[in-house]
Design an enzyme around this catalytic site. Structure first.
Site, PDB file in Angstrom:
ATOM      1  N   LYS A   1       7.910 -73.864 -38.577  1.00  0.00           N
ATOM      2  CA  LYS A   1       7.757 -74.660 -37.348  1.00  0.00           C
ATOM      3  C   LYS A   1       7.040 -73.848 -36.263  1.00  0.00           C
ATOM      4  O   LYS A   1       6.141 -74.343 -35.591  1.00  0.00           O
ATOM      5  CB  LYS A   1       9.136 -75.114 -36.817  1.00  0.00           C
ATOM      6  CG  LYS A   1       9.938 -75.921 -37.826  1.00  0.00           C
ATOM      7  CD  LYS A   1      11.295 -76.332 -37.291  1.00  0.00           C
ATOM      8  CE  LYS A   1      12.229 -75.198 -36.959  1.00  0.00           C
ATOM      9  NZ  LYS A   1      12.658 -74.374 -38.118  1.00  0.00           N
TER      10      LYS A   1
ATOM     11  N   ARG B   1      22.810 -70.149 -41.137  1.00  0.00           N
ATOM     12  CA  ARG B   1      21.849 -71.041 -40.469  1.00  0.00           C
ATOM     13  C   ARG B   1      21.427 -72.169 -41.404  1.00  0.00           C
ATOM     14  O   ARG B   1      21.262 -73.303 -40.968  1.00  0.00           O
ATOM     15  CB  ARG B   1      20.615 -70.247 -40.018  1.00  0.00           C
ATOM     16  CG  ARG B   1      20.871 -69.404 -38.777  1.00  0.00           C
ATOM     17  CD  ARG B   1      19.845 -68.316 -38.601  1.00  0.00           C
ATOM     18  NE  ARG B   1      18.506 -68.812 -38.392  1.00  0.00           N
ATOM     19  CZ  ARG B   1      17.402 -68.094 -38.617  1.00  0.00           C
ATOM     20  NH1 ARG B   1      17.488 -66.859 -39.065  1.00  0.00           N
ATOM     21  NH2 ARG B   1      16.228 -68.625 -38.386  1.00  0.00           N
TER      22      ARG B   1
ATOM     23  N   ARG C   1      10.302 -61.517 -42.254  1.00  0.00           N
ATOM     24  CA  ARG C   1       9.750 -61.733 -40.906  1.00  0.00           C
ATOM     25  C   ARG C   1      10.051 -60.525 -40.019  1.00  0.00           C
ATOM     26  O   ARG C   1      11.144 -59.966 -40.054  1.00  0.00           O
ATOM     27  CB  ARG C   1      10.367 -62.983 -40.270  1.00  0.00           C
ATOM     28  CG  ARG C   1       9.942 -63.121 -38.804  1.00  0.00           C
ATOM     29  CD  ARG C   1      10.205 -64.471 -38.213  1.00  0.00           C
ATOM     30  NE  ARG C   1      11.582 -64.899 -38.341  1.00  0.00           N
ATOM     31  CZ  ARG C   1      11.995 -66.129 -38.094  1.00  0.00           C
ATOM     32  NH1 ARG C   1      11.142 -67.057 -37.711  1.00  0.00           N
ATOM     33  NH2 ARG C   1      13.262 -66.451 -38.231  1.00  0.00           N
TER      34      ARG C   1
ATOM     35  N   ARG D   1      14.689 -59.941 -36.491  1.00  0.00           N
ATOM     36  CA  ARG D   1      15.566 -60.750 -35.634  1.00  0.00           C
ATOM     37  C   ARG D   1      17.002 -60.594 -36.121  1.00  0.00           C
ATOM     38  O   ARG D   1      17.249 -60.582 -37.314  1.00  0.00           O
ATOM     39  CB  ARG D   1      15.151 -62.227 -35.735  1.00  0.00           C
ATOM     40  CG  ARG D   1      14.463 -62.746 -34.491  1.00  0.00           C
ATOM     41  CD  ARG D   1      13.837 -64.087 -34.683  1.00  0.00           C
ATOM     42  NE  ARG D   1      14.763 -65.160 -35.009  1.00  0.00           N
ATOM     43  CZ  ARG D   1      14.397 -66.447 -35.109  1.00  0.00           C
ATOM     44  NH1 ARG D   1      13.127 -66.785 -34.909  1.00  0.00           N
ATOM     45  NH2 ARG D   1      15.264 -67.373 -35.406  1.00  0.00           N
TER      46      ARG D   1
ATOM     47  N   ARG E   1      18.169 -80.861 -32.778  1.00  0.00           N
ATOM     48  CA  ARG E   1      18.836 -80.318 -33.958  1.00  0.00           C
ATOM     49  C   ARG E   1      20.124 -81.059 -34.271  1.00  0.00           C
ATOM     50  O   ARG E   1      20.763 -80.769 -35.283  1.00  0.00           O
ATOM     51  CB  ARG E   1      19.206 -78.864 -33.684  1.00  0.00           C
ATOM     52  CG  ARG E   1      18.222 -77.871 -34.225  1.00  0.00           C
ATOM     53  CD  ARG E   1      18.715 -76.507 -33.814  1.00  0.00           C
ATOM     54  NE  ARG E   1      18.375 -75.500 -34.761  1.00  0.00           N
ATOM     55  CZ  ARG E   1      17.303 -74.700 -34.633  1.00  0.00           C
ATOM     56  NH1 ARG E   1      16.483 -74.848 -33.634  1.00  0.00           N
ATOM     57  NH2 ARG E   1      17.078 -73.779 -35.532  1.00  0.00           N
TER      58      ARG E   1
HETATM   59  P1  AP5 Z   1       8.244 -69.437 -38.742  1.00  0.00           P
HETATM   60  O1  AP5 Z   1       6.996 -70.149 -38.434  1.00  0.00           O
HETATM   61  O2  AP5 Z   1       8.784 -68.458 -37.754  1.00  0.00           O
HETATM   62  O3  AP5 Z   1       9.374 -70.510 -39.185  1.00  0.00           O
HETATM   63  P2  AP5 Z   1      10.357 -71.378 -38.285  1.00  0.00           P
HETATM   64  O4  AP5 Z   1      10.545 -72.670 -38.980  1.00  0.00           O
HETATM   65  O5  AP5 Z   1       9.889 -71.397 -36.864  1.00  0.00           O
HETATM   66  O6  AP5 Z   1      11.661 -70.474 -38.466  1.00  0.00           O
HETATM   67  P3  AP5 Z   1      12.769 -70.041 -37.432  1.00  0.00           P
HETATM   68  O7  AP5 Z   1      13.660 -69.110 -38.229  1.00  0.00           O
HETATM   69  O8  AP5 Z   1      12.212 -69.467 -36.168  1.00  0.00           O
HETATM   70  O9  AP5 Z   1      13.462 -71.375 -37.155  1.00  0.00           O
HETATM   71  P4  AP5 Z   1      14.896 -71.661 -36.736  1.00  0.00           P
HETATM   72  O10 AP5 Z   1      14.827 -73.108 -36.544  1.00  0.00           O
HETATM   73  O11 AP5 Z   1      15.978 -71.181 -37.611  1.00  0.00           O
HETATM   74  O12 AP5 Z   1      15.061 -70.689 -35.480  1.00  0.00           O
HETATM   75  P5  AP5 Z   1      14.951 -70.945 -33.918  1.00  0.00           P
HETATM   76  O13 AP5 Z   1      14.243 -69.798 -33.344  1.00  0.00           O
HETATM   77  O14 AP5 Z   1      14.478 -72.319 -33.631  1.00  0.00           O
HETATM   78  O15 AP5 Z   1       8.046 -68.694 -40.167  1.00  0.00           O
HETATM   79  C1  AP5 Z   1       9.045 -67.850 -40.711  1.00  0.00           C
HETATM   80  C2  AP5 Z   1       8.345 -66.664 -41.408  1.00  0.00           C
HETATM   81  O16 AP5 Z   1       7.528 -67.161 -42.471  1.00  0.00           O
HETATM   82  C3  AP5 Z   1       7.400 -65.861 -40.481  1.00  0.00           C
HETATM   83  O17 AP5 Z   1       7.456 -64.503 -40.856  1.00  0.00           O
HETATM   84  C4  AP5 Z   1       6.002 -66.451 -40.788  1.00  0.00           C
HETATM   85  O18 AP5 Z   1       4.957 -65.517 -40.566  1.00  0.00           O
HETATM   86  C5  AP5 Z   1       6.147 -66.808 -42.274  1.00  0.00           C
HETATM   87  N1  AP5 Z   1       5.355 -67.992 -42.628  1.00  0.00           N
HETATM   88  C6  AP5 Z   1       5.190 -69.143 -41.920  1.00  0.00           C
HETATM   89  N2  AP5 Z   1       4.398 -70.007 -42.570  1.00  0.00           N
HETATM   90  C7  AP5 Z   1       4.056 -69.385 -43.743  1.00  0.00           C
HETATM   91  C8  AP5 Z   1       3.260 -69.763 -44.848  1.00  0.00           C
HETATM   92  N3  AP5 Z   1       2.651 -70.953 -44.892  1.00  0.00           N
HETATM   93  N4  AP5 Z   1       3.136 -68.902 -45.874  1.00  0.00           N
HETATM   94  C9  AP5 Z   1       3.743 -67.683 -45.860  1.00  0.00           C
HETATM   95  N5  AP5 Z   1       4.497 -67.256 -44.821  1.00  0.00           N
HETATM   96  C10 AP5 Z   1       4.667 -68.100 -43.773  1.00  0.00           C
HETATM   97  O19 AP5 Z   1      16.489 -70.918 -33.497  1.00  0.00           O
HETATM   98  C11 AP5 Z   1      17.248 -69.735 -33.534  1.00  0.00           C
HETATM   99  C12 AP5 Z   1      18.657 -70.031 -33.066  1.00  0.00           C
HETATM  100  O20 AP5 Z   1      18.649 -70.508 -31.698  1.00  0.00           O
HETATM  101  C13 AP5 Z   1      19.422 -71.116 -33.824  1.00  0.00           C
HETATM  102  O21 AP5 Z   1      20.024 -70.621 -35.016  1.00  0.00           O
HETATM  103  C14 AP5 Z   1      20.433 -71.565 -32.785  1.00  0.00           C
HETATM  104  O22 AP5 Z   1      21.485 -70.642 -32.672  1.00  0.00           O
HETATM  105  C15 AP5 Z   1      19.628 -71.527 -31.495  1.00  0.00           C
HETATM  106  N6  AP5 Z   1      18.961 -72.808 -31.214  1.00  0.00           N
HETATM  107  C16 AP5 Z   1      17.615 -73.027 -31.176  1.00  0.00           C
HETATM  108  N7  AP5 Z   1      17.358 -74.329 -30.905  1.00  0.00           N
HETATM  109  C17 AP5 Z   1      18.561 -74.934 -30.756  1.00  0.00           C
HETATM  110  C18 AP5 Z   1      18.956 -76.268 -30.497  1.00  0.00           C
HETATM  111  N8  AP5 Z   1      18.055 -77.250 -30.335  1.00  0.00           N
HETATM  112  N9  AP5 Z   1      20.272 -76.556 -30.442  1.00  0.00           N
HETATM  113  C19 AP5 Z   1      21.202 -75.575 -30.599  1.00  0.00           C
HETATM  114  N10 AP5 Z   1      20.892 -74.290 -30.860  1.00  0.00           N
HETATM  115  C20 AP5 Z   1      19.584 -73.970 -30.943  1.00  0.00           C
END
Ligand code: AP5
Length: 217
Positions: A13, A171, A127, A160, A88
């Site tokens: 994402k 997660r 990552r 992270r 979410r």
């Molecule tokens: P990346 O693009 O970073 O993936 P992502 O889907 O953004 O993954 P996240 O882990 O950041 O998502 P998340 O939803 O768990 O975390 P968030 O920060 O929102 O890609 C991941 C890796 O793969 C990278 O190294 C990238 O380079 C690689 N990659 C990408 N595309 C690729 C490809 N095509 N091929 C190969 N490699 C690739 O949330 C974190 C925490 O915050 C949550 O757990 C929660 O505690 C809190 N939080 C956030 N939002 C909310 C909410 N709305 N409500 C409640 N709590 C929340």
């Protein structure tokens, strides 16, 4: 263009959100980034968020909803946005609908990046992120030019806290229980498109753009 990016942790994402923001000149609003910035700044919001984020649990709805409403009210989001990591839960999705309807700019599309669990685990364990400027890398698919250091600002990269194996497993379970049901929520409204989330980021971007052009009329 008012889009939501849906997908499991590691689905890409953040990567696609960044590329789409550049492509369509609209802000990429990631709740994870907003919460991590608050945590790094040590604000009361950040201190509260840390208790949940470090355990792989969701930050309470009322807290995140407040953060997103404030961000969407900023002038740069007036002409569109890409929301990543929000909503979410069903409560967040309903609140987003209400807020956007109130301001006369309903959501156009929810793009689901579909990636199998083994790929998610591989992506998250490799990552690395920059603690200073937030740039994100992958040890194999997007390595920094100088190993362990950020290309953009030269800081030493870190893993992270919530990318540790046991937290990732948590997660993924939280995602299945609380966020996956949103696929039905948006499908019922005719807003959901599914995009295969494997391949290179450029290949996936091309699929997402095709889905957007088809879906946003
Ligand atoms: P990346 O693009 O970073 O993936 P992502 O889907 O953004 O993954 P996240 O882990 O950041 O998502 P998340 O939803 O768990 O975390 P968030 O920060 O929102 O890609 C991941 C890796 O793969 C990278 O190294 C990238 O380079 C690689 N990659 C990408 N595309 C690729 C490809 N095509 N091929 C190969 N490699 C690739 O949330 C974190 C925490 O915050 C949550 O757990 C929660 O505690 C809190 N939080 C956030 N939002 C909310 C909410 N709305 N409500 C409640 N709590 C929340």
């Amino acid at each position: 263009m008012r889009l939501v990016l849906l997908g499991a942790p590691g689905a890409g994402k953040g990567t696609q959100g960044e590329l789409l923001a550049r492509e369509y000149h609209i802000p990429h609003i990631a709740t994870g980034d907003l919460l991590r910035a608050a945590m790094a700044a040590g604000t009361p919001l950040g201190e509260e968020a840390r208790r949940y984020v470090s355990r792989g649990e969701l930050v309470p709805d009322e807290v995140v909803i407040g953060v997103v409403r404030e961000r969407l009210a900023a002038p740069d989001a007036e002409h569109g946005f890409i929301l990543d990591g929000f909503p979410r839960t069903e409560a967040q999705a309903k609140s987003l609908d209400a807020f956007l309807e109130e301001s006369g700019r309903p959501l156009k599309l929810a793009v689901f990046l579909d990636v199998e669990p083994e790929v998610l685990m591989r992506r998250l364990s490799a990552r690395r992120v920059c603690p200073k400027c937030g740039a994100s890398y992958h040890l194999e698919s997007r390595p920094p030019k100088t190993p362990e250091y950020c290309d953009a600002c030269g800081s030493r990269l870190i893993q992270r806290e919530d990318d540790r194996e046991e937290v990732v497993a948590r997660r993924l379970r939280v995602y299945q229980a609380q966020t996956e049901p949103l696929l039905d929520f948006y499908a019922r409204r005719g807003l959901l498109v599914r995009v295969a989330g494997t391949g290179t980021p450029a290949e996936i971007l091309a699929r997402v753009k095709a889905a957007i052009e088809e879906g946003v009329k």
